[in-house]
Design an enzyme around this catalytic site. Structure first.
Site, PDB file in Angstrom:
ATOM      1  N   GLN A 100     -11.379  16.894 110.829  1.00 53.32           N
ATOM      2  CA  GLN A 100      -9.966  17.260 110.914  1.00 53.32           C
ATOM      3  C   GLN A 100      -9.343  16.804 112.234  1.00 53.32           C
ATOM      4  O   GLN A 100      -9.996  16.759 113.267  1.00 53.32           O
ATOM      5  CB  GLN A 100      -9.785  18.770 110.709  1.00 53.32           C
ATOM      6  CG  GLN A 100     -10.477  19.634 111.763  1.00 53.32           C
ATOM      7  CD  GLN A 100     -10.367  21.123 111.473  1.00 53.32           C
ATOM      8  OE1 GLN A 100      -9.751  21.546 110.489  1.00 53.32           O
ATOM      9  NE2 GLN A 100     -10.961  21.939 112.325  1.00 53.32           N
ATOM     10  N   HIS A 115     -14.948  19.621 110.214  1.00 56.36           N
ATOM     11  CA  HIS A 115     -14.570  20.833 109.475  1.00 56.36           C
ATOM     12  C   HIS A 115     -15.811  21.353 108.754  1.00 56.36           C
ATOM     13  O   HIS A 115     -16.177  22.501 108.902  1.00 56.36           O
ATOM     14  CB  HIS A 115     -13.418  20.533 108.506  1.00 56.36           C
ATOM     15  CG  HIS A 115     -12.926  21.745 107.771  1.00 56.36           C
ATOM     16  ND1 HIS A 115     -11.783  21.769 107.016  1.00 56.36           N
ATOM     17  CD2 HIS A 115     -13.451  22.995 107.662  1.00 56.36           C
ATOM     18  CE1 HIS A 115     -11.609  22.985 106.489  1.00 56.36           C
ATOM     19  NE2 HIS A 115     -12.611  23.736 106.854  1.00 56.36           N
ATOM     20  N   PHE A 117     -16.799  30.086 112.991  1.00 61.00           N
ATOM     21  CA  PHE A 117     -16.450  28.931 112.155  1.00 61.00           C
ATOM     22  C   PHE A 117     -17.735  28.288 111.617  1.00 61.00           C
ATOM     23  O   PHE A 117     -17.861  28.026 110.417  1.00 61.00           O
ATOM     24  CB  PHE A 117     -15.644  27.953 113.007  1.00 61.00           C
ATOM     25  CG  PHE A 117     -15.106  26.729 112.309  1.00 61.00           C
ATOM     26  CD1 PHE A 117     -14.852  26.708 110.940  1.00 61.00           C
ATOM     27  CD2 PHE A 117     -14.824  25.576 113.049  1.00 61.00           C
ATOM     28  CE1 PHE A 117     -14.335  25.567 110.326  1.00 61.00           C
ATOM     29  CE2 PHE A 117     -14.307  24.449 112.445  1.00 61.00           C
ATOM     30  CZ  PHE A 117     -14.065  24.431 111.079  1.00 61.00           C
ATOM     31  N   HIS A 169     -19.314  30.528 109.067  1.00 59.20           N
ATOM     32  CA  HIS A 169     -18.552  30.497 107.814  1.00 59.20           C
ATOM     33  C   HIS A 169     -18.904  29.248 106.998  1.00 59.20           C
ATOM     34  O   HIS A 169     -19.130  29.321 105.779  1.00 59.20           O
ATOM     35  CB  HIS A 169     -17.050  30.529 108.113  1.00 59.20           C
ATOM     36  CG  HIS A 169     -16.195  30.177 106.936  1.00 59.20           C
ATOM     37  ND1 HIS A 169     -15.860  31.079 105.950  1.00 59.20           N
ATOM     38  CD2 HIS A 169     -15.641  28.994 106.557  1.00 59.20           C
ATOM     39  CE1 HIS A 169     -15.123  30.473 105.031  1.00 59.20           C
ATOM     40  NE2 HIS A 169     -14.979  29.212 105.368  1.00 59.20           N
ATOM     41  N   GLU A 170     -18.953  28.101 107.667  1.00 57.83           N
ATOM     42  CA  GLU A 170     -19.262  26.857 106.951  1.00 57.83           C
ATOM     43  C   GLU A 170     -20.672  26.896 106.383  1.00 57.83           C
ATOM     44  O   GLU A 170     -20.935  26.436 105.273  1.00 57.83           O
ATOM     45  CB  GLU A 170     -19.079  25.646 107.883  1.00 57.83           C
ATOM     46  CG  GLU A 170     -17.630  25.380 108.256  1.00 57.83           C
ATOM     47  CD  GLU A 170     -16.754  25.034 107.044  1.00 57.83           C
ATOM     48  OE1 GLU A 170     -17.161  24.189 106.229  1.00 57.83           O
ATOM     49  OE2 GLU A 170     -15.663  25.626 106.909  1.00 57.83           O
ATOM     50  N   LYS A 206     -20.631  29.577 103.386  1.00 54.80           N
ATOM     51  CA  LYS A 206     -19.883  29.157 102.203  1.00 54.80           C
ATOM     52  C   LYS A 206     -20.453  27.884 101.586  1.00 54.80           C
ATOM     53  O   LYS A 206     -20.557  27.778 100.369  1.00 54.80           O
ATOM     54  CB  LYS A 206     -18.402  28.954 102.564  1.00 54.80           C
ATOM     55  CG  LYS A 206     -17.548  28.562 101.373  1.00 54.80           C
ATOM     56  CD  LYS A 206     -16.056  28.590 101.685  1.00 54.80           C
ATOM     57  CE  LYS A 206     -15.256  28.147 100.462  1.00 54.80           C
ATOM     58  NZ  LYS A 206     -13.829  27.968 100.771  1.00 54.80           N
ATOM     59  N   HIS A 207     -20.796  26.909 102.422  1.00 52.25           N
ATOM     60  CA  HIS A 207     -21.187  25.589 101.902  1.00 52.25           C
ATOM     61  C   HIS A 207     -22.677  25.282 102.111  1.00 52.25           C
ATOM     62  O   HIS A 207     -23.356  24.827 101.200  1.00 52.25           O
ATOM     63  CB  HIS A 207     -20.351  24.491 102.574  1.00 52.25           C
ATOM     64  CG  HIS A 207     -18.881  24.636 102.359  1.00 52.25           C
ATOM     65  ND1 HIS A 207     -18.263  24.308 101.165  1.00 52.25           N
ATOM     66  CD2 HIS A 207     -17.891  25.089 103.171  1.00 52.25           C
ATOM     67  CE1 HIS A 207     -16.959  24.538 101.262  1.00 52.25           C
ATOM     68  NE2 HIS A 207     -16.703  25.021 102.472  1.00 52.25           N
TER      69      HIS A 207
END
Ligand SMILES: *[C@@H]1O[C@H](CO)[C@@H](O)[C@H](O)[C@H]1NC(C)=O
Length: 230
Positions: free
Chosen positions: A31, A59, A114, A117-118, A121-122
């Site tokens: 990003q 990101h 962050f 979270h990544e 989630k992924h």
């Protein structure tokens, strides 16, 4: 009859479990902070460790399907892995992550939420292929080997607030990394499309760049897109 039903249920569960865990390739998404910050619907703050060097930031690395229903992707997959900051190998990457994977959210943070979270989630959806440590290590490697800002500058596309065609931006990056990509736009304060994210694609084993097998829905709807300074 009862055992037939049981067999059907078992087959269904097996099919469901394997499709839930599978993925076909990764999007590696970078990003542009100028466009993260320069938009109406979000504020942005420097991380507590200071302003990272100018450039695209990571990101995430997102496992994705190359099959219908397009737009769906695996997320929040079951995982019993430890919180990333308790992983001593991942902790060793922190200085590199701070520079290359900063969070711009407010209030100012150390960016670790962050990264967590990544991962949650992924990253948990590709854990069979990339361990928690490898997920971050491989992302940092691809960030280093795809210098998007340099690709654009080489083609005369500079972060100076001017407008460039989506075609020229896409072509400059594709020529430089020798694979197809996707450019995502968001909208600046004045309602103009601007260069926000660049999606490159990586094969399922997380080892090499590939042409993107499928692209998200177009988001740069104007012919000219802005490349804001940062
Ligand atoms: C990814 O690329 C590497 C390097 O060419 C190759 O060895 C591997 O088989 C590829 N993996 C997949 C799933 O295509």
């Amino acid at each position: 009859m009862g055992s037939q039903k049981l067999l059907l249920v078992t087959l269904f569960l097996l099919a469901f479990a394997s499709s839930a865990q599978g993925y076909d390739f990764f999007y590696f998404v970078q990003q542009w902070p100028g466009s993260y910050c320069n938009t109406n619907n979000q504020r942005c703050c420097y991380p507590i460790y200071g302003k990272p060097p100018s450039g695209f930031g990571i990101h995430g690395l997102w496992p994705n399907y190359n099959r219908p229903p397009y737009g769906a992707y695996p997320q929040n997959c079951y995982s019993n892995s430890i919180p990333i900051m308790s992983n001593r190998q991942v902790s060793g990457l922190v200085p590199n992550l701070q520079t290359n994977w900063p969070s711009w959210t407010c209030p100012r943070s150390d960016s670790s939420n962050f990264w967590q979270h990544e991962w949650t989630k992924h990253g948990t959806c590709s854990e069979a292929v990339l361990s928690q440590y490898d997920y971050f290590r491989v992302s940092l490697q691809f960030k280093q080997s795809t210098n998007i800002l340099q690709c654009l500058i080489t083609a005369g596309i500079l972060p100076n607030g001017r407008y460039y065609t989506l075609a020229s931006v896409t072509a400059a990056i594709e020529k430089c990394i020798r694979h197809t990509i996707y450019v995502k736009c968001n909208i600046d304060k004045w309602g103009h499309d601007q260069l926000y994210e660049v999606y490159t694609c990586i094969n399922k084993s997380g080892t090499m760049l590939i042409d993107c097998p499928v692209l998200p829905t177009p988001t740069c709807l104007s012919f000219w897109i802005r490349f804001p300074s940062f």
